[in-house]
Design an enzyme around this catalytic site. Sequence first.
Site, PDB file in Angstrom:
ATOM      1  N   TYR A  94      27.082  37.536  79.839  1.00  0.00           N
ATOM      2  CA  TYR A  94      26.517  38.764  79.281  1.00  0.00           C
ATOM      3  C   TYR A  94      25.028  38.861  79.576  1.00  0.00           C
ATOM      4  CZ  TYR A  94      30.728  40.165  76.791  1.00  0.00           C
ATOM      5  OH  TYR A  94      31.995  40.602  76.502  1.00  0.00           O
ATOM      6  N   GLU A 136      35.102  37.771  71.265  1.00  0.00           N
ATOM      7  CA  GLU A 136      35.773  36.900  72.240  1.00  0.00           C
ATOM      8  C   GLU A 136      35.794  35.448  71.781  1.00  0.00           C
ATOM      9  OE1 GLU A 136      33.647  38.016  75.786  1.00  0.00           O
ATOM     10  OE2 GLU A 136      34.366  40.077  75.528  1.00  0.00           O
ATOM     11  N   ARG A 205      43.910  37.173  88.749  1.00  0.00           N
ATOM     12  CA  ARG A 205      44.699  38.377  88.504  1.00  0.00           C
ATOM     13  C   ARG A 205      45.505  38.184  87.235  1.00  0.00           C
ATOM     14  NH1 ARG A 205      41.783  39.454  91.881  1.00  0.00           N
ATOM     15  NH2 ARG A 205      42.079  40.539  93.843  1.00  0.00           N
ATOM     16  N   GLN A 206      45.680  39.280  86.485  1.00  0.00           N
ATOM     17  CA  GLN A 206      46.528  39.230  85.297  1.00  0.00           C
ATOM     18  C   GLN A 206      47.972  39.556  85.661  1.00  0.00           C
ATOM     19  OE1 GLN A 206      43.393  41.152  84.719  1.00  0.00           O
ATOM     20  NE2 GLN A 206      42.543  39.257  83.904  1.00  0.00           N
ATOM     21  N   SER A 208      51.803  39.904  83.585  1.00  0.00           N
ATOM     22  CA  SER A 208      52.526  39.879  82.315  1.00  0.00           C
ATOM     23  C   SER A 208      53.520  38.721  82.295  1.00  0.00           C
ATOM     24  CB  SER A 208      53.288  41.192  82.112  1.00  0.00           C
ATOM     25  OG  SER A 208      52.399  42.282  82.038  1.00  0.00           O
ATOM     26  N   GLY A 274      58.950  50.862  87.612  1.00  0.00           N
ATOM     27  CA  GLY A 274      58.658  49.807  88.580  1.00  0.00           C
ATOM     28  C   GLY A 274      58.452  48.457  87.928  1.00  0.00           C
ATOM     29  N   GLY A 276      56.385  47.670  85.863  1.00  0.00           N
ATOM     30  CA  GLY A 276      55.948  47.817  84.484  1.00  0.00           C
ATOM     31  C   GLY A 276      56.927  47.290  83.461  1.00  0.00           C
ATOM     32  N   PHE A 392      48.109  48.560  83.702  1.00  0.00           N
ATOM     33  CA  PHE A 392      47.697  47.395  84.451  1.00  0.00           C
ATOM     34  C   PHE A 392      46.333  47.676  85.095  1.00  0.00           C
ATOM     35  CE2 PHE A 392      52.369  46.027  85.330  1.00  0.00           C
ATOM     36  CZ  PHE A 392      52.468  45.588  84.016  1.00  0.00           C
TER      37      PHE A 392
END
Length: 400
Positions: A94, A136, A205-206, A208, A274, A276, A392
């Site tokens: 930050y 956080e 990368r995220q 799920s 898709g 998702g 996303f």
Amino acid sequence: MSPLQKDLVKATVPVLKEHGVLLTTHFYNRMFTHNPELKHVFNMGNQQNKRQQTALAMAVLAYAEHIEDPSVLLPVVDTIGHKHASLHIRPEHYAIVGRHLIASIAEVLGEAATPELLNAWTVAYNQLATLMSGHEQKLYDEKVSLPGGWSGWRPFAVRQKVKESEEITSFYLYPVDGGAVADFKPGQYISLRLFLPEINLQQPRQYSLSSAPNGEYYRISVKREAGSQHPDGMISNRLHDFIEPGDVVDLSAPSGNFILQAEDGKPQVFISGGVGQTPLMSMLETLVRTDTTAPITWVHGCRNEQVHAFKADLRFISEAVANVEKHFFYDSADQLAENEYLGWVSLDQLPAEVLHPEAKYYICGPGPFIRQHYRYLVDRGIEQSNIHFEEFGPLSLSVN
């Protein structure tokens, strides 16, 4: 902040509305020039497609507009906080961001950036940074307090690689250290970090989590981005083409606030397009293991049956569990079975009783897909508090 400082920040709102993306683009260029090590932390794909610049511009604008009462932004702070925690963003980051943001305001606004204005924005930014990093830290504390929990990055080995469709492959990930695997809330994601030789960077990368919590492994189900030279596609394609059982990847602990909310026993409706469907698969698997008797409706759309992942799983679940009903939409199909439809997902083609007035709705897919079905449900009297969605990528979708 003093009343005068708040007025100075609010006075920049028209400039942010008109030139916000110009400012944030300048900011990122400046930061990566002076602190290139942060390229390993940020998703460079979202830099390339301008989604990150747009998302930051919207966030700065929202903060300026609500400088009198930033507490109204707490839901957004929570969503961004989960993303930051999944990327191991720390307070020192930050400080770096703040230095370059204030310098960018000065450089973009020129003579309009008076010392008083820059000082006001410095105070405002530090206030926001304190709010964000404090939230956080609570998320980090929650993660490490769980059995098998951790913060930062932890190595996981791929033990299984399962092709779910022509486009989507699942990866079963087990901790290299042999320790416990922290439970997660169905719908959450993990960050996965790989080295991309094409751009000589570590990139996160995220993804799920696509199965119910089980205490042994995490499963992600990744769509191949055929022919993509975009950094996002590079990660997905590298997983498909190069990562095999026995290989090791770095993961962050599960994060995210798009989660199953089934404690009240109300009907549950899942709507996906898709890839998702991946967080919704975690929710569905969890639900059916609880022996719930509430109606569960699964609505999914994709191009055709060849790219439809988990179709056999859905068929098995709907046949084994009486209260689960499935509906599939295909852009093209040679033949259609019961509860299958030709064309894009259209909720008005479903039986009227499917859209329960008191149900909890979960929507996941591309931004336009989410927006369309959110508005459809609201227009038919569904309470907004009962509609949950996840986009996303950087937080940029506005459905109101």
